[in-house]
Structure formats: structure tokens, C-alpha cells
Design an enzyme around this catalytic site. Structure first.
Site, PDB file in Angstrom:
ATOM      1  N   PRO A   1      -8.388  -2.593  13.225  1.00 42.61           N
ATOM      2  CA  PRO A   1      -9.255  -1.636  13.913  1.00 42.61           C
ATOM      3  C   PRO A   1     -10.537  -1.379  13.104  1.00 42.61           C
ATOM      4  O   PRO A   1     -10.488  -1.305  11.869  1.00 42.61           O
ATOM      5  CB  PRO A   1      -8.408  -0.359  14.000  1.00 42.61           C
ATOM      6  CG  PRO A   1      -7.013  -0.768  13.681  1.00 42.61           C
ATOM      7  CD  PRO A   1      -7.056  -2.054  12.925  1.00 42.61           C
TER       8      PRO A   1
ATOM      9  N   ALA B   1     -11.775   2.414  10.758  1.00 44.11           N
ATOM     10  CA  ALA B   1     -10.498   3.117  10.754  1.00 44.11           C
ATOM     11  C   ALA B   1      -9.881   3.172   9.367  1.00 44.11           C
ATOM     12  O   ALA B   1      -8.732   3.553   9.204  1.00 44.11           O
ATOM     13  CB  ALA B   1      -9.536   2.432  11.722  1.00 44.11           C
TER      14      ALA B   1
ATOM     15  N   ASP C   1     -12.265  -2.261  -1.404  1.00 48.84           N
ATOM     16  CA  ASP C   1     -11.884  -2.918  -0.149  1.00 48.84           C
ATOM     17  C   ASP C   1     -11.941  -4.437  -0.283  1.00 48.84           C
ATOM     18  O   ASP C   1     -10.985  -5.145   0.035  1.00 48.84           O
ATOM     19  CB  ASP C   1     -12.819  -2.486   0.989  1.00 48.84           C
ATOM     20  CG  ASP C   1     -12.432  -1.136   1.564  1.00 48.84           C
ATOM     21  OD1 ASP C   1     -11.684  -0.407   0.894  1.00 48.84           O
ATOM     22  OD2 ASP C   1     -12.888  -0.819   2.670  1.00 48.84           O
TER      23      ASP C   1
END
Ligand code: PMV
Length: 322
Positions: free
Chosen positions: A101, A104, A152
Site C-alpha cells: 500500500p 501507509a 526504509d
């Protein structure tokens, strides 16, 4: 020429989001239930050097040259060509598919960058070490929100649990005893850039106070690392709850997140917190395996639009290479 593809998982930050932007440690794990994939297809009929991008459900077929220079997809492709010193190249369509998603907190942007870089490199018959893939993906992350910590792109590149501190070599975490997490999606899209900018303005307004909050979160992360590495997983739930209370103090939680967090705890989760930038997006709960079904049901009844279950540290992670 056969199609070449690369895939990468999503990610969940278990401890330390936001504080990690300010130099404190964080822990993140891959979420293999969702993934991004790029298929590179030779365009034998197009003139050389034509690069076409397609993102299923997001972007129709578009020529690289028609994308703005600061478009994340264009940047990932151009950085890759530069890094490989690629001169003239055969024409290619890079078809992006992602079940992660968007906006998110599950690492969608980083995963797409990593797979674009890897698929294009493989299409050109070349190899790029993970360190370099990670560096390029980090450059693209800067477009998503000016001041990324780099967590990330790191967890997505290595597809392993990581202990991460800004500007330090990435450390792969040894998980002494696997544990289950349940992730619940509020369905509220919340761009990372907004949450990170909000924290920055509050930090600028009262640096002492916020540095204190970040120190507390950093200390929790260190304790969590020790618990993960020694198999003391019973400690992790309360640490997640503590981490959540500091995230509420820095105003990155939301009513929807707190409804899901409460529902998970009431259904037997050992601890729960938001994950990623917050203000929407996803939450994560630590759950004993026999409670997983009950927690998932409770999250859905409380409004979660999706849930994912993952066993952290279980062997058999899919290989991330093409
Ligand atoms: O992009 P998200 O939602 O996974 O959040 C990234 C984590 C932050 O700590 C909020 C920002 C960063 O760059 O580390």
C-alpha cells in the site's frame, strides 16, 4: 531475450521511527506478505535508448523523458544508468507491480526504487552490489521527504531484520527466537513527508523536550535489540507499548491508529504501536501464535482495511535477487 524481473518486500519499523531521523537507532523487519516487482521487457521495435515505464494501476505507459527530473521513478532509472556508466542501451519497458500500500508506512517507495534499480541492472547484463543499490535508493528516498534516515531503503535492500543508525553501517539483526507480528492498516493514506515535517517543526520549537523524547525512544530500541538477540521476546510487547506512548507525545499517532492498537491489545496482543511515519497508515502488534487469528479478527472489526501476519526471524526468506 527472456523477461528479467526483480522483487523486494515491504517493511515494518518495529522500534524507533522518527527518532531515527535524529540519529537514534531503529529496528525494522521485512514484510514479505507484500512486495514490489519490476519486469524488464526488451522493446525490440523501439529505437535504442527508449526507456518506457509502466506502473500497473498507478501510471500508464510513459517515456522516461516525459517524466519530470525529480519524479522518483525517473530518478531511480537515471541514477542507475549513471552508476553503471551505461552508454547506448537496448530499448526496454520497465513494468512495475506492487502490492505494498502507498503512503501507509510499509516502505512502498523504497521497494519500488530497489526493484527498478535491480531489474534495469540485470536487464543490461550487469551486477550492482547491495551497498550501491542501497545508496541509490537512498538518493531517491530524498525526493519522498527531504530528510530520510535511510532505514526504509536499507531494510528493503537487504530483506533482513536490521538495526539501523543514521550514517553508520547497517547491522543485520540475529533473531534468536522467531516471533509473530500482525500488521493492521487504518486505510488512511498519510504521506511520510507531512509527518516528518510536522515532527521537525515541533522539534525546532522545543529541541530539549523533543531530544528527550528521542532519547527515550532510542533507549527502548536498544532494549528491544537485546531482547531480539537473546530470544527474550516476552520483553518486546511492553517495549512496543512504551514506544507508542512516546510516539503519541510527538503527535504522530491518530485516532484510527489508536483504535486499532487498543483493539489488538484487548484481543490478546502483547504490545502494539504505530509503524512508520504515522498519522494514518499501519500499526503493528506482537502476538503469540495462538492469538494471531483473534487479533486479526479484532483489528478488522475495529476498522482495519487489511491485516498481514508475519513471522519475524523465521528461515526461508525469499531471495531478493532477480
Ligand atoms: O516512510 P515510512 O512511513 O515507512 O516512515 C519512515 C520512517 C521515519 O522514521 C518516519 C522517517 C525516516 O526517514 O526514517
Amino acid at each position: 531475450m527472456p523477461a528479467i524481473s526483480a522483487h523486494a518486500p515491504g517493511k515494518v519499523i518495529l522500534f524507533g521511527e522518527h527518532a531515527v531521523v535524529y540519529g537514534r537507532p531503529a529496528i525494522a523487519v521485512p514484510l514479505t506478505q507484500v512486495s514490489a516487482r519490476v519486469v524488464a521487457l526488451a522493446d525490440i521495435r523501439a529505437p535504442a535508448n527508449t526507456i518506457t515505464l509502466e506502473s500497473v494501476g498507478v501510471l500508464d505507459r510513459v517515456n522516461l523523458n516525459d517524466l519530470a527530473a525529480d519524479h522518483p521513478l525517473a530518478k531511480a532509472v537515471r541514477l542507475t544508468l549513471q552508476a553503471l556508466s551505461a552508454g547506448s542501451i537496448p530499448s526496454v519497458t520497465l513494468r512495475i507491480q506492487s502490492s505494498i500500500p502507498i503512503a501507509a508506512g510499509l516502505g512502498s517507495g523504497a521497494a519500488v526504487s530497489v526493484v527498478l534499480i535491480r531489474a534495469l541492472t540485470a536487464f543490461l547484463g550487469l551486477h550492482m552490489p547491495d551497498e550501491q543499490v542501497n545508496e541509490l535508493a537512498f538518493e531517491v528516498e530524498k525526493l519522498h521527504h527531504g530528510n530520510p534516515s535511510g532505514i526504509d531503503n536499507s531494510v528493503v535492500t537487504y530483506a533482513r531484520p536490521v538495526y539501523f543508525k543514521r550514517n553508520q553501517p547497517i547491522q543485520i539483526l540475529k533473531v534468536a527466537r522467531p516471533f509473530s507480528i500482525v500488521v493492521g492498516d487504518t486505510g488512511v493514506a498519510a504521506p511520510t513527508a507531512d509527518a516528518v515535517a510536522g515532527v521537525r517543526s515541533r522539534w525546532l520549537a522545543d529541541q530539549n523536550l523533543f531530544d528527550g523524547y528521542f532519547d527515550q525512544i532510542g533507549a527502548i530500541t536498544e532494549q528491544a535489540r537485546a531482547a531480539i538477540e537473546t530470544g527474550a521476546t516476552g520483553r518486546l510487547g511492553p517495549l512496543m507499548d512504551e514506544n507508542q506512548s512516546w510516539l503519541e507525545k510527538i503527535s504522530v499517532s491518530s485516532p484510527e491508529l489508536e483504535t486499532l492498537i487498543l483493539a489488538a491489545r484487548q484481543a490478546g496482543a502483547q504490545g502494539a504501536k504505530l509503524c512508520g511515519a504515522g498519522q494514518g497508515g499501519n500499526m503493528v502488534a506482537l502476538v503469540q501464535s495462538e492469538q494471531v487469528g483473534a487479533v486479526e479478527r479484532a483489528l478488522r472489526a475495529a476498522g482495519a482495511v487489511r491485516t498481514f501476519v508475519s513471522e519475524v526471524g523465521a528461515s526461508g526468506l525469499p531471495d531478493h535477487t532477480p
